[in-house]
Design an enzyme around this catalytic site. Structure first.
Site: not given
Length: 320
Positions: A156, A259, A283
């Site tokens: 990521i 988030d 989220h």
């Protein structure tokens, strides 16, 4: 119940996506759909390959595990498996716990960039001004020419850097558990953070939640960030000490785009909701239109490997 050529029941896979909606699932398995409903679709003892529901609580995900006595694989649809680790002692000997490394790279990296841009350019302020019908021109910082630190340079983190490239950042600094060289430059160990933090404008957290990273972003970490810096968290809420972050936000010294939070879900009335300079999303790094095709691709590949008795990808725990 189907049987193989020997007359024995075929292995059963529980999926949180309806099997008939996934093209190309391998033969040699029976499939059942379960996405966290109170009733189970079959006897859990028959399940050999379990894919826990994606957007639900850890308690729901682990609920059937004590009855899954024939389990061989748990394949999460999340990059992090911290919500499943407490259940590892419940798993039969030899069970493999696999994460979904790569599945969320596109969606999560996209959100990391969106949060960074929105926070820097004060999109929340413009939204509030629009609601009040106010024309609020003025200077806002750009991402161009900023120094960006990515903490947690895995798949990521690398995807985040891919998306930063066109924005003319002054530099991107990378930190991970293991220092190494990449085609884009060095990856530093976490021990280098005290020296790196004072020189960056944006810190993006993309690290998994482990005992080493829980509370990593504490008062000392935040104090070393430069005045006006932005903290972006698309990792896990518990990576950040919420109370320490609130101190810096209330002073106006730092800004945050989150988030994930600790606690999560963030309850009504929590001070993070109203902290100055803070943008919060609930989220949603993973659940986007990019999720389903990549989840189906992962399941097809892992189930095919399982049927062929080939090594599985992304094994994070092999139960002794």
């Amino acid at each position: 119940m189907s049987a193989d050529d020997s007359g024995s029941p075929r292995p059963l896979a529980w999926l949180p996506i309806r099997p008939e909606e996934i093209d190309g699932l391998p033969d040699g398995l029976d499939y059942a759909y379960w996405n966290g409903e109170p009733d189970y679709p079959t006897d859990p003892a028959r399940c050999a390959f379990y894919v826990p529901p994606y957007v639900t609580s850890g308690d729901v995900c682990v609920r059937p595990l004590p009855a899954m006595r024939g389990l061989r694989v748990v394949q999460t649809l999340t990059a992090g498996v911290d919500h499943m680790l407490p259940a590892v002692p419940l798993l039969p000997h030899g069970t493999l716990l696999c994460n979904a490394r790569g599945l969320h790279d596109t969606s999560t990296a996209e959100l990391a960039l969106a949060l960074t841009l929105a926070a820097l350019r004060d999109i929340p302020g413009f939204v509030r001004a629009q609601e009040a019908e106010e024309w609020t021109q003025g200077y806002r910082p750009a991402l161009a020419d900023k120094s960006v630190l990515i903490v947690g340079y895995g798949s990521i983190g690398s995807a985040i850097e891919d998306r930063l490239v066109p924005f003319e950042c002054a530099r991107v600094v990378r930190v991970a558990r293991t220092p190494r060289e990449t085609p884009r430059g060095p990856v530093h160990s976490a021990s280098a953070l005290p020296e790196i933090l004072p020189g960056v404008d944006v810190v993006i957290l993309a690290t998994p939640l482990t005992e080493d990273t829980r509370g990593l972003v504490d008062a000392a970490f935040l104090a070393r960030m430069k005045d006006g810096a932005l903290l972006v968290n698309i990792a896990r809420g518990a990576v950040v000490d919420t109370e320490a972050l609130l101190v810096e936000l209330r002073k106006g010294r730092l800004r945050a785009a989150l988030d994930v939070t600790d606690p999560e879900p963030l309850p009504p009335g929590h001070p993070l909701w109203s902290a100055p300079g803070t943008l919060i999303t609930p989220h949603v790094g993973g659940p986007s239109s990019a999720f389903l095709p990549r989840a189906e691709r992962l399941l097809r590949d892992q189930l095919a490997r399982f049927v062929l008795d080939a090594p599985l990808e992304n094994v994070v725990v092999a139960v002794p």
